[in-house]
Design an enzyme around this catalytic site. Structure first.
Site, PDB file in Angstrom:
ATOM      1  N   GLY A 196       5.262   8.479  23.729  1.00 42.05           N
ATOM      2  CA  GLY A 196       4.396   7.901  24.773  1.00 42.05           C
ATOM      3  C   GLY A 196       3.246   7.236  24.028  1.00 42.05           C
ATOM      4  N   SER A 197       3.134   5.926  24.199  1.00 42.55           N
ATOM      5  CA  SER A 197       2.113   5.187  23.436  1.00 42.55           C
ATOM      6  C   SER A 197       1.137   4.492  24.379  1.00 42.55           C
ATOM      7  CB  SER A 197       2.792   4.151  22.532  1.00 42.55           C
ATOM      8  OG  SER A 197       3.741   4.787  21.721  1.00 42.55           O
ATOM      9  N   ASP A 217       7.744   4.700  22.248  1.00 40.34           N
ATOM     10  CA  ASP A 217       7.673   4.480  23.699  1.00 40.34           C
ATOM     11  C   ASP A 217       8.966   3.810  24.134  1.00 40.34           C
ATOM     12  OD1 ASP A 217       4.902   4.434  25.647  1.00 40.34           O
ATOM     13  OD2 ASP A 217       6.650   3.364  26.423  1.00 40.34           O
ATOM     14  N   ARG A 262       0.700   9.886  38.721  1.00 42.88           N
ATOM     15  CA  ARG A 262       0.951   9.861  40.166  1.00 42.88           C
ATOM     16  C   ARG A 262       0.312   8.613  40.763  1.00 42.88           C
ATOM     17  NH1 ARG A 262      -0.320  15.159  43.738  1.00 42.88           N
ATOM     18  NH2 ARG A 262      -0.470  14.170  45.764  1.00 42.88           N
ATOM     19  N   ARG A 276       3.901  14.983  45.096  1.00 46.41           N
ATOM     20  CA  ARG A 276       3.900  15.793  43.883  1.00 46.41           C
ATOM     21  C   ARG A 276       5.328  16.019  43.394  1.00 46.41           C
ATOM     22  NH1 ARG A 276       1.457  21.699  44.298  1.00 46.41           N
ATOM     23  NH2 ARG A 276       0.542  21.933  42.259  1.00 46.41           N
ATOM     24  N   THR A 279       1.816  15.740  29.063  1.00 51.69           N
ATOM     25  CA  THR A 279       2.293  15.147  30.320  1.00 51.69           C
ATOM     26  C   THR A 279       2.097  16.108  31.498  1.00 51.69           C
ATOM     27  OG1 THR A 279       3.948  13.904  29.085  1.00 51.69           O
ATOM     28  CG2 THR A 279       4.336  14.149  31.455  1.00 51.69           C
ATOM     29  N   ASN A 280       1.654  15.576  32.618  1.00 57.43           N
ATOM     30  CA  ASN A 280       1.446  16.357  33.844  1.00 57.43           C
ATOM     31  C   ASN A 280       2.682  16.350  34.738  1.00 57.43           C
ATOM     32  OD1 ASN A 280      -1.148  17.520  33.910  1.00 57.43           O
ATOM     33  ND2 ASN A 280      -2.086  15.507  34.189  1.00 57.43           N
ATOM     34  N   ARG A 294     -14.878  20.249  29.169  1.00 54.70           N
ATOM     35  CA  ARG A 294     -15.557  19.727  30.374  1.00 54.70           C
ATOM     36  C   ARG A 294     -16.594  20.731  30.864  1.00 54.70           C
ATOM     37  NH1 ARG A 294     -10.001  17.115  32.872  1.00 54.70           N
ATOM     38  NH2 ARG A 294     -10.345  15.066  31.932  1.00 54.70           N
ATOM     39  N   HIS A 302      -3.318  24.228  34.658  1.00 56.66           N
ATOM     40  CA  HIS A 302      -4.165  23.033  34.603  1.00 56.66           C
ATOM     41  C   HIS A 302      -4.127  22.374  35.977  1.00 56.66           C
ATOM     42  CE1 HIS A 302      -6.122  19.531  33.009  1.00 56.66           C
ATOM     43  NE2 HIS A 302      -5.123  18.746  33.361  1.00 56.66           N
TER      44      HIS A 302
HETATM   45  P1  A3D Z   1       0.046   6.048  30.254  1.00 57.61           P
HETATM   46  O1  A3D Z   1      -1.016   5.172  29.686  1.00 57.61           O
HETATM   47  O2  A3D Z   1       0.748   5.614  31.514  1.00 57.61           O
HETATM   48  O3  A3D Z   1       1.135   6.302  29.104  1.00 57.61           O
HETATM   49  C1  A3D Z   1       2.357   6.934  29.336  1.00 57.61           C
HETATM   50  C2  A3D Z   1       3.397   6.214  28.491  1.00 57.61           C
HETATM   51  O4  A3D Z   1       4.629   6.918  28.611  1.00 57.61           O
HETATM   52  C3  A3D Z   1       3.667   4.768  28.902  1.00 57.61           C
HETATM   53  O5  A3D Z   1       3.407   3.900  27.825  1.00 57.61           O
HETATM   54  C4  A3D Z   1       5.146   4.761  29.272  1.00 57.61           C
HETATM   55  O6  A3D Z   1       5.820   3.560  28.912  1.00 57.61           O
HETATM   56  C5  A3D Z   1       5.659   5.941  28.468  1.00 57.61           C
HETATM   57  N1  A3D Z   1       6.930   6.478  28.942  1.00 57.61           N
HETATM   58  C6  A3D Z   1       7.393   6.584  30.214  1.00 57.61           C
HETATM   59  N2  A3D Z   1       8.630   7.117  30.201  1.00 57.61           N
HETATM   60  C7  A3D Z   1       8.937   7.365  28.900  1.00 57.61           C
HETATM   61  C8  A3D Z   1      10.065   7.919  28.256  1.00 57.61           C
HETATM   62  N3  A3D Z   1      11.139   8.325  28.937  1.00 57.61           N
HETATM   63  N4  A3D Z   1      10.034   8.020  26.905  1.00 57.61           N
HETATM   64  C9  A3D Z   1       8.963   7.603  26.189  1.00 57.61           C
HETATM   65  N5  A3D Z   1       7.874   7.072  26.760  1.00 57.61           N
HETATM   66  C10 A3D Z   1       7.856   6.958  28.093  1.00 57.61           C
HETATM   67  O7  A3D Z   1      -0.535   7.498  30.569  1.00 57.61           O
HETATM   68  P2  A3D Z   1      -1.667   8.302  29.761  1.00 57.61           P
HETATM   69  O8  A3D Z   1      -1.452   8.145  28.324  1.00 57.61           O
HETATM   70  O9  A3D Z   1      -2.991   7.996  30.360  1.00 57.61           O
HETATM   71  O10 A3D Z   1      -1.301   9.796  30.222  1.00 57.61           O
HETATM   72  C11 A3D Z   1      -0.100  10.385  29.787  1.00 57.61           C
HETATM   73  C12 A3D Z   1       0.172  11.682  30.518  1.00 57.61           C
HETATM   74  O11 A3D Z   1      -0.860  12.626  30.234  1.00 57.61           O
HETATM   75  C13 A3D Z   1       0.232  11.574  32.050  1.00 57.61           C
HETATM   76  O12 A3D Z   1       1.299  12.380  32.529  1.00 57.61           O
HETATM   77  C14 A3D Z   1      -1.093  12.172  32.488  1.00 57.61           C
HETATM   78  O13 A3D Z   1      -1.029  12.722  33.796  1.00 57.61           O
HETATM   79  C15 A3D Z   1      -1.264  13.244  31.446  1.00 57.61           C
HETATM   80  N6  A3D Z   1      -2.627  13.770  31.272  1.00 57.61           N
HETATM   81  C16 A3D Z   1      -2.752  15.101  31.074  1.00 57.61           C
HETATM   82  C17 A3D Z   1      -3.994  15.664  30.873  1.00 57.61           C
HETATM   83  C18 A3D Z   1      -4.117  17.132  30.663  1.00 57.61           C
HETATM   84  O14 A3D Z   1      -5.215  17.619  30.486  1.00 57.61           O
HETATM   85  C19 A3D Z   1      -2.930  17.971  30.654  1.00 57.61           C
HETATM   86  C20 A3D Z   1      -5.132  14.851  30.878  1.00 57.61           C
HETATM   87  C21 A3D Z   1      -4.976  13.488  31.074  1.00 57.61           C
HETATM   88  C22 A3D Z   1      -3.703  12.949  31.267  1.00 57.61           C
END
Ligand code: A3D
Length: 320
Positions: free
Chosen positions: A10-11, A34, A83, A89, A120-121, A152, A176
């Site tokens: 995930g990038s 990614d 989401r 959900r 990931t959430n 936080r 979480h």
């Molecule tokens: P985002 O910038 O959307 O990045 C997610 C990346 O995942 C995108 O570049 C997608 O192309 C890629 N992706 C989707 N499907 C696949 C796959 N099958 N294989 C490989 N890559 C894929 O999101 P983000 O970086 O802002 O957040 C990522 C995750 O972290 C989300 O699920 C958020 O809800 C979660 N998150 C969790 C917390 C916690 O404290 C646990 C905090 C903030 C965000």
């Protein structure tokens, strides 16, 4: 000694920030993976060009091929979708569960010896599913949430007391989400229990309760302000601290979504608990004494996690 290898699955916003932090700290060579074509390669190129300015030596590459994560020492997973309006959900759970299946298989086939940190959430369910799909030992798969939630809580307390964040040791347990449990009895200002310090500083108990509530809703507050996407700087730096604890065998005690079996009355669940992280991965879950109220709050939180796991099992027969 060969450089360590850090694979980021995930990038997106967190993935890119993780890569920048890991490079600046020279933690090792970095692979941004990614499914989006070109994007991880583009970010890798951009980040590589920070090297001469910031003075770091790290090879940063982008990839759409799991073969490129081969031999990674640490894998940090942020792959998935956030989401969106109109998405339930369960819809989100179904989509990200499929992503965890693909990622879990990619890790199993290419980096089975890695220490895997899931972001990931919905976090507690996704880290559990990722462990199931990857088949890695439980001590090598962990979720990042507690370090962020505690940070936080600490930030808000430091603002309230007008003290250094360095002197605040905040403590958050449980799943979480809105049911997380900021634990006041283990939260101190340089050793002084937070309630005692509040009295010294003339801060009311209800004000501390407001801070606890703001902590629980800390992610949502940022989502509301950004308008598009969720927090990424603090989530990334929190996961990096966990990766450093592993790579440096630091034996840090960090609140993480760890596999809990037998402690806290739990039987095979990933949930936020104080955990020793060292070269063995999550080496020990620390069970602390809790008040009846804190135990009750933790139960509400772990029940919510268990409900999510049941939903996952209903969505994928491999998990049942
Ligand atoms: P985002 O910038 O959307 O990045 C997610 C990346 O995942 C995108 O570049 C997608 O192309 C890629 N992706 C989707 N499907 C696949 C796959 N099958 N294989 C490989 N890559 C894929 O999101 P983000 O970086 O802002 O957040 C990522 C995750 O972290 C989300 O699920 C958020 O809800 C979660 N998150 C969790 C917390 C916690 O404290 C646990 C905090 C903030 C965000």
């Amino acid at each position: 000694m060969a450089r360590k290898k850090i694979a980021l699955i995930g990038s997106g916003m967190i993935g890119g920030t993780l890569a920048h932090l890991a490079a600046k700290k020279e933690m090792g060579d970095i692979v941004l993976f990614d499914i989006a074509e070109g994007m991880p390669q583009g970010k890798a190129l951009d980040l590589s060009q920070c090297g001469p300015v910031e003075g770091f030596d790290a090879k940063i590459t982008g990839s759409n091929d799991y073969a490129d994560i081969a031999g990674a020492d640490v894998v940090i997973v942020t792959a998935g979708v956030p989401r969106k309006p109109g998405m339930s959900r369960d819809d989100l759970l179904g989509i990200n569960l499929k992503v965890m299946k693909a990622v879990g298989e990619g890790i199993k086939n290419n980096a089975p010896d890695a220490f895997v940190i899931c972001i990931t959430n919905p976090l507690d369910a996704m880290v559990w599913a990722l462990r199931e799909f990857s088949g890695l030992p439980h001590n090598k798969v962990v979720g990042m949430a507690g370090v962020l939630d505690s940070a936080r809580f600490a930030t808000f307390l430091a603002w309230e007391f007008e003290c250094s964040v360095k002197d605040v040791n905040a403590f958050v347990l449980g799943g979480h989400g809105d049911t997380m449990v900021p634990v006041k009895s283990y939260t101190t200002i340089n050793g002084i229990p937070v309630d005692d310090y509040a009295k010294i500083k003339g801060v009311s108990a209800s004000r501390i309760d407001e801070i606890v509530d703001r902590t629980r809703k800390g992610g949502g507050e940022i989502v509301g302000l950004l308008g598009n996407g969720s927090a990424y700087y603090a989530p990334a730096t929190s996961a990096i601290s966990m990766a450093e604890a592993y790579l440096g065998d630091q034996k840090r005690i960090l609140p993480c979504a760890s596999y809990v079996e037998g402690k806290y009355g739990l039987d095979g669940l990933y949930v936020g608990v104080p955990t020793v992280i060292g070269a063995g991965g999550t080496e020990e879950v620390i069970e602390i004494e809790l008040s009846d109220e804190e135990k009750g709050n933790l139960k509400v939180s772990t029940d919510a996690v268990e409900e999510l796991l049941e939903a996952c099992k209903g969505l994928d027969s491999d998990l049942a």
